[in-house]
Motif scaffolding. Sequence first.
Motif, mmCIF file in Angstrom:
data_model
loop_
_atom_site.group_PDB
_atom_site.id
_atom_site.type_symbol
_atom_site.label_atom_id
_atom_site.label_comp_id
_atom_site.label_asym_id
_atom_site.label_seq_id
_atom_site.Cartn_x
_atom_site.Cartn_y
_atom_site.Cartn_z
ATOM 1 N N LEU A 1 0.834 -1.198 0.000
ATOM 2 C CA LEU A 1 0.000 0.000 0.000
ATOM 3 C C LEU A 1 0.873 1.255 0.000
ATOM 4 C CD1 LEU A 1 -2.757 1.400 0.203
ATOM 5 C CD2 LEU A 1 -2.599 1.159 2.704
ATOM 6 N N ILE A 2 1.901 1.273 0.848
ATOM 7 C CA ILE A 2 2.819 2.417 0.880
ATOM 8 C C ILE A 2 3.504 2.579 -0.471
ATOM 9 C CG2 ILE A 2 4.929 3.297 1.933
ATOM 10 C CD1 ILE A 2 4.077 1.895 4.527
ATOM 11 N N CYS A 3 3.921 1.468 -1.042
ATOM 12 C CA CYS A 3 4.580 1.514 -2.349
ATOM 13 C C CYS A 3 3.630 2.055 -3.413
ATOM 14 C CB CYS A 3 5.061 0.113 -2.725
ATOM 15 S SG CYS A 3 5.832 0.003 -4.350
ATOM 16 N N ALA A 4 2.377 1.608 -3.410
ATOM 17 C CA ALA A 4 1.415 2.070 -4.417
ATOM 18 C C ALA A 4 1.153 3.570 -4.288
ATOM 19 C CB ALA A 4 0.113 1.285 -4.273
ATOM 20 N N VAL A 5 0.994 4.057 -3.052
ATOM 21 C CA VAL A 5 0.767 5.491 -2.846
ATOM 22 C C VAL A 5 1.962 6.298 -3.337
ATOM 23 C CG1 VAL A 5 0.467 7.276 -1.086
ATOM 24 C CG2 VAL A 5 -0.821 5.135 -0.935
ATOM 25 N N TYR A 6 3.168 5.804 -3.028
ATOM 26 C CA TYR A 6 4.391 6.498 -3.456
ATOM 27 C C TYR A 6 4.483 6.540 -4.980
ATOM 28 C CZ TYR A 6 9.430 7.234 -4.170
ATOM 29 O OH TYR A 6 10.636 7.690 -4.598
ATOM 30 N N LEU A 7 4.229 5.421 -5.632
ATOM 31 C CA LEU A 7 4.312 5.387 -7.096
ATOM 32 C C LEU A 7 3.247 6.269 -7.737
ATOM 33 C CD1 LEU A 7 5.082 1.613 -7.739
ATOM 34 C CD2 LEU A 7 6.672 3.530 -7.686
ATOM 35 N N LEU A 8 2.061 6.312 -7.136
ATOM 36 C CA LEU A 8 1.016 7.181 -7.670
ATOM 37 C C LEU A 8 1.406 8.653 -7.550
ATOM 38 C CD1 LEU A 8 -2.220 5.391 -6.390
ATOM 39 C CD2 LEU A 8 -1.436 5.604 -8.765
ATOM 40 N N LEU A 9 2.038 9.026 -6.445
ATOM 41 C CA LEU A 9 2.506 10.407 -6.297
ATOM 42 C C LEU A 9 3.571 10.737 -7.342
ATOM 43 C CD1 LEU A 9 2.729 10.722 -2.404
ATOM 44 C CD2 LEU A 9 1.098 11.865 -3.922
ATOM 45 N N LEU A 10 4.478 9.792 -7.600
ATOM 46 C CA LEU A 10 5.474 10.016 -8.636
ATOM 47 C C LEU A 10 4.819 10.159 -10.001
ATOM 48 C CD1 LEU A 10 8.341 7.508 -7.668
ATOM 49 C CD2 LEU A 10 8.196 9.959 -7.187
ATOM 50 N N LEU A 11 3.848 9.293 -10.277
ATOM 51 C CA LEU A 11 3.169 9.345 -11.565
ATOM 52 C C LEU A 11 2.405 10.654 -11.728
ATOM 53 C CD1 LEU A 11 2.603 7.647 -14.112
ATOM 54 C CD2 LEU A 11 0.552 6.772 -12.961
ATOM 55 N N TYR A 12 1.782 11.118 -10.660
ATOM 56 C CA TYR A 12 1.011 12.361 -10.713
ATOM 57 C C TYR A 12 1.912 13.557 -11.029
ATOM 58 C CZ TYR A 12 -1.789 16.317 -9.097
ATOM 59 O OH TYR A 12 -2.454 17.515 -9.013
ATOM 60 N N SER A 13 3.129 13.547 -10.486
ATOM 61 C CA SER A 13 4.020 14.694 -10.671
ATOM 62 C C SER A 13 4.954 14.544 -11.861
ATOM 63 C CB SER A 13 4.862 14.900 -9.402
ATOM 64 O OG SER A 13 5.663 13.751 -9.145
ATOM 65 N N ALA A 14 4.843 13.432 -12.599
ATOM 66 C CA ALA A 14 5.812 13.159 -13.663
ATOM 67 C C ALA A 14 5.784 14.232 -14.749
ATOM 68 C CB ALA A 14 5.552 11.786 -14.275
ATOM 69 N N ARG A 15 4.616 14.759 -15.098
ATOM 70 C CA ARG A 15 4.497 15.732 -16.183
ATOM 71 C C ARG A 15 4.195 17.140 -15.693
ATOM 72 N NH1 ARG A 15 4.080 14.010 -21.393
ATOM 73 N NH2 ARG A 15 4.016 11.769 -21.769
ATOM 74 N N ARG A 16 4.273 17.352 -14.379
ATOM 75 C CA ARG A 16 3.940 18.664 -13.841
ATOM 76 C C ARG A 16 5.198 19.397 -13.397
ATOM 77 N NH1 ARG A 16 -0.223 15.445 -13.330
ATOM 78 N NH2 ARG A 16 -2.353 16.263 -13.354
ATOM 79 N N LYS A 17 5.119 20.702 -13.426
ATOM 80 C CA LYS A 17 6.224 21.513 -12.940
ATOM 81 C C LYS A 17 6.153 21.567 -11.427
ATOM 82 C CE LYS A 17 8.483 25.990 -13.475
ATOM 83 N NZ LYS A 17 8.426 27.326 -14.128
ATOM 84 N N THR A 18 7.163 21.056 -10.782
ATOM 85 C CA THR A 18 7.163 20.958 -9.326
ATOM 86 C C THR A 18 8.349 21.713 -8.754
ATOM 87 O OG1 THR A 18 8.377 18.871 -9.504
ATOM 88 C CG2 THR A 18 5.985 18.723 -9.293
#
Length: 494
Positions: free
Chosen positions: A280-297
């Motif tokens: 679950l922790i891994c999935a949340v972390y990967l989703l956060l990475l995926l969400y920010s992959a194309r955004r300016k952060t």
Amino acid sequence: MLRTAGFVLAAALLLLGLRALAGWMLESHLRHEAEGEQHTLQAGEPLWRWRLLQPRDLVAGRPFGNATVQADRMGLKLSSRDGQAFELGLPVLQPIDLAHWPLLRLSMRSSTPGALSLVVQPHAQEPSCMAETGAIPVGDATSLVLDLRKLDWRHGDGSPCALPATVAYLFRLRPRLPAGQTLELREAALVADPPVRLPGPTPTVDLSAGREIDLLEQLTVAPSIPAVPLVWLPREGSVESWLALRDRLRGLWPAALIVPAGAVPVAAAHEAAPAWLGWLICAVYLLLLLYSARRKTHPTWDVVAVAAGPLWLIAGLQWGLHASPPAVTAFVGALAWAGWREMQRRPAEWHWAGGKTADWLMPFALLPLALILAAVFGHGFAAPEWRHAFLYVAWAGLQQWLMLAVVLRRLERWPAGTALPILGAAALFALLHTPNAALMQLCFLAELWWAWCFLRSRRLLPIALAHAGCALLVESSLTGGVLRSLEVSARFFL
């Protein structure tokens, strides 16, 4: 001068902090081990138990001999190919006390009558001993208890040998079955006879005042030393000296409860977290990475995002005898995310090769220092195997790409000059070698220099080659002395 003094002070405080962190983690690990062992003994469960559910649970992950192994619902299913004896190595992660735990309990059965022998070897420099135990249970009979004291132990040349009181090197089962027949093996365990007595809150052996460790050999012959003594470590010492002392103590009393000075272990199960929580922790972390992959952060988010996965695996002690699959997945996800973000920043502000001669020579300035360390504190040079050296160059390149091309360049965007980015990248590089205290400090100092070289030249390959050269020299000449090993995460404690 003030800025230089501040930089030196900050680096010194970080060095002390890294060693303090490693010491705290070791103390917590020792308490955790002692509490778990005390709980196991209080519950009457075996202190040495091998659950054999996958081939990787055996030494080398396979039988030694002409036999096959595969996972089965009953555990391991082994098949003989030619009818000759084969050996199954049970991992000896710490010395085994056969003097007080002499009963071997096996959960096994065979498809046809066969024979079983045992092979033990106390140390690598000592000869092995073997004993025949008799027939292997057939059919529904799945439990076999062997009293190792009553077996006829022999050396390889047939001469008699006594059952070793302690085994720290090799413990193997040696079944022999007709060709094509199978053996099912689920568990092996050692049982105490008679049941051992647990220590009280007062230490059996108190080394907290810095007593000479050589006195321990005299204590081994004292009848008052129980099978499970409580031992307090010295109050002063390094992580490496404490672990070396722990290993020596286990050689004397394998079941000793070894804790920091003043600690009294309280029995606790310390059950591992459920597998679903890690995923679950891994999935949340990967989703956060995926969400920010194309955004300016913000650069701070980028550094935190790319560091979280590796730190979870290493500093989170998720890499022991076997690495945690969720943590490994998060580590790979962090690398993939960093690679994707770098592709979006083309053209890159750095290069692998090229540059001036000084850009290549400056990173190698640490190599003479490594040679001096090896000459003064080393134990002789043992050349590394060429495949290992080749792979380490690639591994060093990956590490420096992550630390310098990804992390350092983002820290540069902080409005604080170059000192803070260099310190931040070096500190993160050191934390990725947690909890190996001496290695963390060496990596921190080395990365301070390499980070400065990168900011000056923007060339990564010279730094990666210098990193690999220094690391291979340290590995081949300092490990086992100044350095306990180059292991990191929970593997460092093994």
